[in-house]
Design a protein around this motif. Sequence first.
Motif, PDB file in Angstrom:
ATOM      1  N   VAL A   1       0.962  -1.141  -0.179  1.00 33.21           N
ATOM      2  CA  VAL A   1       0.142  -0.042  -0.111  1.00 33.21           C
ATOM      3  C   VAL A   1       0.889   1.164   0.024  1.00 33.21           C
ATOM      4  O   VAL A   1       1.907   1.240   0.607  1.00 33.21           O
ATOM      5  CB  VAL A   1      -0.643   0.100   1.351  1.00 33.21           C
ATOM      6  N   PHE A   2       0.553   2.062  -0.518  1.00 33.64           N
ATOM      7  CA  PHE A   2       1.173   3.748  -0.893  1.00 33.64           C
ATOM      8  C   PHE A   2       0.473   4.762  -0.056  1.00 33.64           C
ATOM      9  O   PHE A   2      -0.564   4.897  -0.468  1.00 33.64           O
ATOM     10  CB  PHE A   2       1.606   3.599  -2.377  1.00 33.64           C
ATOM     11  N   LEU A   3       1.007   5.245   0.806  1.00 30.92           N
ATOM     12  CA  LEU A   3       0.392   6.077   1.617  1.00 30.92           C
ATOM     13  C   LEU A   3       0.983   7.778   1.339  1.00 30.92           C
ATOM     14  O   LEU A   3       2.265   7.561   1.312  1.00 30.92           O
ATOM     15  CB  LEU A   3       0.899   6.031   3.236  1.00 30.92           C
ATOM     16  N   ILE A   4       0.288   8.627   0.836  1.00 29.47           N
ATOM     17  CA  ILE A   4       0.783   9.726   0.187  1.00 29.47           C
ATOM     18  C   ILE A   4       0.099  10.958   0.935  1.00 29.47           C
ATOM     19  O   ILE A   4      -0.882  10.878   1.756  1.00 29.47           O
ATOM     20  CB  ILE A   4       0.110   9.622  -1.307  1.00 29.47           C
ATOM     21  N   ARG A   5       0.799  11.877   0.813  1.00 34.78           N
ATOM     22  CA  ARG A   5       0.338  13.336   1.402  1.00 34.78           C
ATOM     23  C   ARG A   5       0.673  14.543   0.461  1.00 34.78           C
ATOM     24  O   ARG A   5       1.748  14.171  -0.015  1.00 34.78           O
ATOM     25  CB  ARG A   5       0.636  13.536   2.694  1.00 34.78           C
ATOM     26  N   HIS A   6       0.034  15.320   0.393  1.00 35.57           N
ATOM     27  CA  HIS A   6       0.380  16.627  -0.387  1.00 35.57           C
ATOM     28  C   HIS A   6       1.850  17.139   0.172  1.00 35.57           C
ATOM     29  O   HIS A   6       2.026  17.422   1.099  1.00 35.57           O
ATOM     30  CB  HIS A   6      -0.577  17.787  -0.254  1.00 35.57           C
ATOM     31  N   PRO A   7       2.609  17.255  -0.980  1.00 37.97           N
ATOM     32  CA  PRO A   7       4.066  17.578  -0.653  1.00 37.97           C
ATOM     33  C   PRO A   7       4.401  19.117   0.119  1.00 37.97           C
ATOM     34  O   PRO A   7       5.099  19.204   0.751  1.00 37.97           O
ATOM     35  CB  PRO A   7       5.138  17.686  -1.815  1.00 37.97           C
TER      36      PRO A   7
ATOM     37  N   ALA B   1       8.274  17.760  -6.279  1.00 37.79           N
ATOM     38  CA  ALA B   1       7.651  16.736  -5.649  1.00 37.79           C
ATOM     39  C   ALA B   1       6.348  16.573  -6.106  1.00 37.79           C
ATOM     40  O   ALA B   1       5.654  15.412  -6.298  1.00 37.79           O
ATOM     41  CB  ALA B   1       7.582  16.732  -4.096  1.00 37.79           C
ATOM     42  N   LEU B   2       5.435  17.562  -6.691  1.00 39.30           N
ATOM     43  CA  LEU B   2       4.402  17.729  -7.152  1.00 39.30           C
ATOM     44  C   LEU B   2       3.890  16.585  -8.134  1.00 39.30           C
ATOM     45  O   LEU B   2       2.930  15.918  -8.113  1.00 39.30           O
ATOM     46  CB  LEU B   2       3.829  19.000  -7.634  1.00 39.30           C
TER      47      LEU B   2
END
Length: 234
Positions: free
Chosen positions: A97-103, A222-223
């Motif tokens: 699973v890949f957990l992401i957050r706005h950079p 990163a965006l």
Amino acid sequence: MWSGPRNLSTAMMYSFGARSDCAVWDEPFYAAYLARTGLDHPMTDAIIAAGEPDPAVVAARCAGTPPHGKTHFYQKHMAHHMLPGDDFSWMEGLTHVFLIRHPARVLASYDVKRENPTLSDIGFEQQKTIYDRVREMTGTDPVVIDSNDIRADPAGALRRLCEAIGLPFDEAMLSWPAGGHADDGVWAAHWYGAVHKSTGFAGAEGPLPETGEHLAGVLAEALPFYEDLRQRAI
């Protein structure tokens, strides 16, 4: 769980750690990452001394039987702890699973604890690389979940996540005791102050923070990686 720093990753480890059927491991490759790169992080010497500096040994444990007699094994991985040329064969047969957050949120939070982070410090490019590797390895699209969605609706987001990975949802995942987890890494003393005070997920996040001109270049780099994964989020 493949994440970057300041991504809600510790709270997610606490969430899964609150399940009676789940063992957790906090950033298994951190000691090996620091030993191999020579980078200066807060508490570097203590982290290397407390951890396993051989990535092959770590990988074998990650692919092995869950410890403590548990049915499931939640591993909180930082994507940037994997280096170019690393053997990823241990990942076969595991659920990713890949957990992401706005950079912008990641950078604003990281810069407080360790100033002037670079793109390689925050893991977005490495997340996408590992995502593509897992997709190629398994022939399916790995699960992606955004921390913003979890904060906005913890129960709903965790139900979707559990369904996506074939795990029954457990209400215990929504709360945990204050004060940290027995399996916190030694670095918790520097990084986990806020989450140690928590007993559950914080509320919905507000507007994106201002990151400052000194982080504008890293944010722009990163965006694209974040936006690519964001469109795949459940």
